[in-house]
Design a protein around this motif. Structure first.
Motif, PDB file in Angstrom:
ATOM      1  N   ALA A 272       0.828  -1.206   0.000  1.00 32.19           N
ATOM      2  CA  ALA A 272       0.000   0.000   0.000  1.00 32.19           C
ATOM      3  C   ALA A 272       0.863   1.258   0.000  1.00 32.19           C
ATOM      4  CB  ALA A 272      -0.915   0.001   1.223  1.00 32.19           C
ATOM      5  N   LEU A 273       0.418   2.252  -0.763  1.00 32.18           N
ATOM      6  CA  LEU A 273       1.098   3.558  -0.763  1.00 32.18           C
ATOM      7  C   LEU A 273       0.563   4.374   0.402  1.00 32.18           C
ATOM      8  CD1 LEU A 273       0.978   4.267  -4.598  1.00 32.18           C
ATOM      9  CD2 LEU A 273       3.020   3.737  -3.261  1.00 32.18           C
TER      10      LEU A 273
ATOM     11  N   SER B  66       6.261   9.396  -1.513  1.00 35.61           N
ATOM     12  CA  SER B  66       6.951   8.802  -2.657  1.00 35.61           C
ATOM     13  C   SER B  66       6.990   7.284  -2.517  1.00 35.61           C
ATOM     14  CB  SER B  66       8.359   9.373  -2.796  1.00 35.61           C
ATOM     15  OG  SER B  66       9.075   9.245  -1.582  1.00 35.61           O
ATOM     16  N   SER B  67       7.294   6.602  -3.612  1.00 35.94           N
ATOM     17  CA  SER B  67       7.154   5.145  -3.667  1.00 35.94           C
ATOM     18  C   SER B  67       8.055   4.403  -2.694  1.00 35.94           C
ATOM     19  CB  SER B  67       7.425   4.654  -5.091  1.00 35.94           C
ATOM     20  OG  SER B  67       8.753   4.962  -5.484  1.00 35.94           O
ATOM     21  N   GLU B  68       9.209   4.991  -2.314  1.00 36.89           N
ATOM     22  CA  GLU B  68      10.074   4.271  -1.383  1.00 36.89           C
ATOM     23  C   GLU B  68       9.478   4.160   0.020  1.00 36.89           C
ATOM     24  OE1 GLU B  68      12.050   8.450  -1.571  1.00 36.89           O
ATOM     25  OE2 GLU B  68      10.971   7.096  -2.925  1.00 36.89           O
ATOM     26  N   PHE B  69       8.355   4.864   0.252  1.00 39.52           N
ATOM     27  CA  PHE B  69       7.673   4.750   1.541  1.00 39.52           C
ATOM     28  C   PHE B  69       6.451   3.833   1.468  1.00 39.52           C
ATOM     29  CE2 PHE B  69      10.013   8.732   1.941  1.00 39.52           C
ATOM     30  CZ  PHE B  69      10.604   8.559   3.180  1.00 39.52           C
ATOM     31  N   SER B  70       6.289   3.148   0.343  1.00 33.21           N
ATOM     32  CA  SER B  70       5.212   2.155   0.272  1.00 33.21           C
ATOM     33  C   SER B  70       5.523   1.049   1.278  1.00 33.21           C
ATOM     34  CB  SER B  70       5.112   1.578  -1.141  1.00 33.21           C
ATOM     35  OG  SER B  70       6.208   0.728  -1.413  1.00 33.21           O
ATOM     36  N   ASP B  71       4.512   0.254   1.614  1.00 31.92           N
ATOM     37  CA  ASP B  71       4.692  -0.756   2.661  1.00 31.92           C
ATOM     38  C   ASP B  71       5.809  -1.743   2.343  1.00 31.92           C
ATOM     39  OD1 ASP B  71       2.813   0.346   4.296  1.00 31.92           O
ATOM     40  OD2 ASP B  71       1.262  -1.152   3.919  1.00 31.92           O
TER      41      ASP B  71
ATOM     42  N   CYS C 149     -10.050  -1.594  11.330  1.00 30.20           N
ATOM     43  CA  CYS C 149      -8.911  -1.467  10.418  1.00 30.20           C
ATOM     44  C   CYS C 149      -7.837  -0.539  10.990  1.00 30.20           C
ATOM     45  CB  CYS C 149      -9.372  -0.964   9.048  1.00 30.20           C
ATOM     46  SG  CYS C 149      -8.151  -1.249   7.731  1.00 30.20           S
ATOM     47  N   PRO C 150      -7.239  -0.921  12.132  1.00 29.12           N
ATOM     48  CA  PRO C 150      -6.254  -0.048  12.775  1.00 29.12           C
ATOM     49  C   PRO C 150      -4.910   0.018  12.068  1.00 29.12           C
ATOM     50  CG  PRO C 150      -6.433  -2.129  13.951  1.00 29.12           C
ATOM     51  CD  PRO C 150      -7.504  -2.141  12.905  1.00 29.12           C
ATOM     52  N   LYS C 151      -4.617  -0.936  11.187  1.00 26.32           N
ATOM     53  CA  LYS C 151      -3.280  -0.959  10.574  1.00 26.32           C
ATOM     54  C   LYS C 151      -3.293  -0.720   9.064  1.00 26.32           C
ATOM     55  CE  LYS C 151      -1.461  -3.907  14.220  1.00 26.32           C
ATOM     56  NZ  LYS C 151      -0.854  -5.204  14.600  1.00 26.32           N
ATOM     57  N   GLY C 152      -4.296  -1.207   8.368  1.00 28.17           N
ATOM     58  CA  GLY C 152      -4.466  -0.884   6.954  1.00 28.17           C
ATOM     59  C   GLY C 152      -3.435  -1.445   6.002  1.00 28.17           C
ATOM     60  N   PHE C 153      -2.847  -2.602   6.318  1.00 27.80           N
ATOM     61  CA  PHE C 153      -1.852  -3.182   5.414  1.00 27.80           C
ATOM     62  C   PHE C 153      -2.480  -3.768   4.154  1.00 27.80           C
ATOM     63  CE2 PHE C 153       0.426  -3.958   9.606  1.00 27.80           C
ATOM     64  CZ  PHE C 153       1.249  -2.854   9.449  1.00 27.80           C
ATOM     65  N   LEU C 154      -3.767  -4.152   4.227  1.00 29.07           N
ATOM     66  CA  LEU C 154      -4.408  -4.830   3.100  1.00 29.07           C
ATOM     67  C   LEU C 154      -5.480  -3.978   2.430  1.00 29.07           C
ATOM     68  CD1 LEU C 154      -4.730  -8.435   4.589  1.00 29.07           C
ATOM     69  CD2 LEU C 154      -2.857  -7.452   3.263  1.00 29.07           C
ATOM     70  N   VAL C 155      -5.349  -2.657   2.521  1.00 25.51           N
ATOM     71  CA  VAL C 155      -6.321  -1.777   1.856  1.00 25.51           C
ATOM     72  C   VAL C 155      -6.144  -1.868   0.340  1.00 25.51           C
ATOM     73  CG1 VAL C 155      -6.488  -0.180   3.796  1.00 25.51           C
ATOM     74  CG2 VAL C 155      -4.755   0.207   2.047  1.00 25.51           C
TER      75      VAL C 155
ATOM     76  N   THR D 225     -15.096   4.576  -2.015  1.00 23.45           N
ATOM     77  CA  THR D 225     -14.260   5.674  -1.513  1.00 23.45           C
ATOM     78  C   THR D 225     -13.153   6.004  -2.506  1.00 23.45           C
ATOM     79  OG1 THR D 225     -12.838   4.094  -0.348  1.00 23.45           O
ATOM     80  CG2 THR D 225     -14.663   5.060   0.898  1.00 23.45           C
ATOM     81  N   GLU D 226     -12.650   7.238  -2.433  1.00 27.23           N
ATOM     82  CA  GLU D 226     -11.533   7.627  -3.294  1.00 27.23           C
ATOM     83  C   GLU D 226     -10.247   6.943  -2.832  1.00 27.23           C
ATOM     84  OE1 GLU D 226     -10.932  11.739  -3.964  1.00 27.23           O
ATOM     85  OE2 GLU D 226     -13.034  12.148  -4.469  1.00 27.23           O
ATOM     86  N   SER D 227      -9.982   6.953  -1.533  1.00 28.71           N
ATOM     87  CA  SER D 227      -8.809   6.287  -0.992  1.00 28.71           C
ATOM     88  C   SER D 227      -9.135   4.821  -0.747  1.00 28.71           C
ATOM     89  CB  SER D 227      -8.370   6.947   0.320  1.00 28.71           C
ATOM     90  OG  SER D 227      -8.017   8.300   0.106  1.00 28.71           O
ATOM     91  N   PRO D 228      -8.198   3.927  -1.016  1.00 25.86           N
ATOM     92  CA  PRO D 228      -8.472   2.496  -0.827  1.00 25.86           C
ATOM     93  C   PRO D 228      -8.805   2.160   0.627  1.00 25.86           C
ATOM     94  CG  PRO D 228      -6.463   2.821  -2.100  1.00 25.86           C
ATOM     95  CD  PRO D 228      -6.846   4.165  -1.553  1.00 25.86           C
ATOM     96  N   ILE D 229      -9.744   1.249   0.814  1.00 26.75           N
ATOM     97  CA  ILE D 229     -10.074   0.736   2.138  1.00 26.75           C
ATOM     98  C   ILE D 229     -10.055  -0.785   2.086  1.00 26.75           C
ATOM     99  CG2 ILE D 229     -11.419   2.746   2.865  1.00 26.75           C
ATOM    100  CD1 ILE D 229     -13.967   1.249   2.150  1.00 26.75           C
ATOM    101  N   CYS D 230     -10.086  -1.407   3.254  1.00 28.42           N
ATOM    102  CA  CYS D 230      -9.988  -2.866   3.330  1.00 28.42           C
ATOM    103  C   CYS D 230     -11.379  -3.500   3.305  1.00 28.42           C
ATOM    104  CB  CYS D 230      -9.254  -3.269   4.609  1.00 28.42           C
ATOM    105  SG  CYS D 230      -9.079  -5.048   4.832  1.00 28.42           S
TER     106      CYS D 230
END
Length: 614
Positions: free
Chosen positions: A154-155, A165-170, A405-411, A417-422
């Protein structure tokens, strides 16, 4: 040099998270997940206190917090393993010490174990000491390997809710956390698909390249379910001058956790030609490695033999007896094996809470199933009666399905929604259920669709809960423990000591599983035919998925031919080849019935299935 013929694969986010601390000093290799950096931080705090190590919290608000938390945890693990291993090396021999335990666990025929037994018969004190010193110098700990799911990427946004930026993706942050750690002679296990951006990022860290002495501090290990995919990924990495140290072939379905089904490639087929193919492939790729390496290094590329360059090939997924392991090592010439689910019942090796351990020990084949609980939309091997399942049902009964969804690793979902959700979040599930309720579907269809929505479970949190309970960080009353065993766990019915499990693996004791346990190849075949059956009911001949279905059928038929050849051969001790013969006969007939019922017969193939090209 690794001393054992097996390793312990990654199991969930929490169940193998401290396995190196438990077994690496004894020479056993294992794999940790760093998907959940917040869990890593809690475990680090616990072990820092246990081993009197300095600890300073890395807050969630830290600019590069995810990478820093992962680095800090891996450094802590490295320090603890190093300390335990040095203490073990300094222990006396032949006094029933941990050092003696190290050698007793080794497989028979291991050179170090042979020397150990020879020393025991020496009477001259000076000669005895000389040999003990030499033996001690040759001892090595198990590898501390780290798993990153390449597609869990996830970004993120910054504190002002702006895209980072992409280097901060999970996945990239996890990679940076591993690369910056002090781990050496370690492996990075990349799984769950090919992520070109992440693979390209590997080239920015020197530890993945050979140094002037020809050594690689951090090796690249690819977990794959077919060799074509492995070569594609290997070629991509070769263009960066990066070598693949090991291909870990895993059964697409007969495994723990997420099940990434192959195109019907059965386990007996995959390793059959791999050693030769791997050698040829590495010969072709070595020129690319050399060319890129010389551009980026300040030293000469070390002269290495073809054997030194050739990657190891290991296999995992459903292995349950020494006979099955011997077939893989001897007939298929594999370099090693992975034993996962059985170790969930070995408290000395994995981090499983008492409640979940009892659920696993009592689980039979009916309690273990391929579920749809994962928000990734990928089949997930699961067990009925887990704390997570109980909690989910309680929330549904209250009319409050889903997780906060306290961590959001699998959104990933942007349906509402505009932003991805899980899809396991309460936000998504309530929105989706409302949408279904307002649809024109029949009441029965509405109920079916709502139930499918509410199947999803919060794996980000729940897969780590059991480890926190086991370590006393969280109270058992919190519950919610999820666990992801493979079907193989059905035949292991209690907790075992480390010695019991290792002796079982090496065939040095009475088998821990009954004689009637089906062969690992038989179980995999049943799972794949069931999978094809389900897909055939859900796929329309006009859909693109129909071509995949035809390909799976063809590959399964070829795989069954190979299985029958094995079944008609000579069994290794403890290998149930009779079950394989029977299963091939039954499943071949079932596949034919599916074909006729769903028009998967050759007469109805109207799509040209081309040969795979690399």
């Amino acid at each position: 040099m690794l001393q054992h013929q097996f390793h312990i694969p990654v199991m969930g986010t929490g169940h193998s998270i401290d396995s190196p601390i438990r077994v690496a000093h004894l020479g056993i290799s294992s794999v940790m997940s760093v998907v959940d950096d917040l869990l890593c931080e809690k475990i680090r705090k616990y072990y820092a206190g246990t081993f009197n190590l300095p600890y300073q919290n890395i807050p969630r608000s830290a600019a590069d917090g995810r990478a820093e938390r992962i680095t800090a945890y891996l450094d802590t693990v490295a320090d603890i393993v190093s300390s335990k291993f040095e203490e073990l090396k300094n222990a006396p021999l032949f006094e029933d010490s941990e050092k003696d335990r190290y050698f007793s666990l080794l497989p028979d025929g291991n050179p170090l174990k042979t020397i150990y037994h020879q020393i025991s018969s020496l009477n001259d004190a000076d000669e005895r000491k000389k040999w003990i010193d030499e033996l001690t110098a040759r001892m090595t700990p198990g590898s501390i390997d780290v798993n990153i799911m390449a597609k869990v990427d996830a970004l993120r946004t910054d504190k002002d809710d702006q895209p980072m930026s992409s280097e901060f993706s999970d996945a990239s942050a996890a990679l940076r956390g591993y690369a910056n750690s002090k781990l050496s002679s370690s492996g990075l296990v990349l799984s769950a698909g090919f992520n070109p951006r992440l693979y390209g990022y590997l080239s920015e860290f020197n530890d993945f390249y050979r140094d002037a002495s020809g050594q690689i501090k951090k090796q690249i290990i690819l977990k794959v379910s077919d060799f074509r995919s492995a070569l594609i990924q290997g070629k991509f990495l070769a263009k960066k001058g990066l070598e693949v140290a090991e291909f870990r072939i895993e059964s697409g379905l007969n495994c723990g956790g997420h099940a990434f089904a192959s195109d019907g490639h059965l386990m007996p087929v995959l390793p059959a030609g791999v050693p030769g193919e791997a050698g040829t492939a590495c010969g072709n790729l070595s020129a690319r490695w050399y060319k890129v390496f010389m551009k980026r290094s300040r030293w000469d590329y070390p002269e290495l033999s073809a054997e030194e360059i050739k990657p190891k090939i290991t296999v995992q997924g459903g292995i349950g007896t020494n006979g099955e392991m011997r077939r893989l090592l001897e007939d298929f010439e594999m370099d090693g094996t992975g034993w996962g689910s059985p170790f969930l019942l070995v408290p000395e090796a994995t981090c499983v809470d008492e409640f979940t351990s009892k659920v696993l020990a009592s689980a039979g084949e009916r309690e273990l199933y391929l579920s749809n609980v994962s928000p990734l939309g990928v089949p997930f091997n699961n067990v009925r009666g887990s704390g997570s399942e109980i909690h989910k049902k309680e929330l549904i009964a209250k009319g409050k399905p889903g997780s906060k969804c306290p961590k959001g690793f699998l959104v990933s979902n942007t349906e509402f929604t505009e932003s991805p959700i899980c899809t396991a979040s309460s936000q998504y599930q309530l929105l989706k259920i409302n949408s279904i309720q307002e649809s024109d579907f029949s009441d029965d269809d509405k109920e079916k669709q709502k139930n499918k929505v509410m199947e999803k479970t919060c794996l980000c949190t729940n897969l780590g809960t059991g480890s926190l309970i086991r370590l006393g960080i969280m109270k058992p009353s919190y519950g919610r423990q999820a666990i992801c065993p493979g079907p193989n766990i059905a035949w292991f019915n209690r907790e075992y000591s480390l010695e019991e499990m290792v002796d079982h693996i090496y065939g040095r004791s009475e088998s821990l599983v009954p004689d009637e346990r089906p062969h690992m190849f038989a179980k995999e075949l049943v799972m794949y035919v069931d999978y094809v059956s389900e897909l055939s009911l859900l796929t329309d001949p006009e859909d693109s998925g129909w071509k995949k279905l035809l390909k799976m059928k063809k590959n399964l038929e070829q795989g069954m031919d190979h299985c029958m050849e094995i079944a008609n051969g000579t069994a290794y001790p403890g290998e149930n080849l009779a079950s394989l013969r029977e299963t091939v006969t039954v499943q071949r007939e079932k596949l034919n019935e599916i074909s006729h019922a769903n028009m998967l017969t050759p007469n109805c193939i109207f799509i040209t299935v081309s040969t795979d090209r690399i």
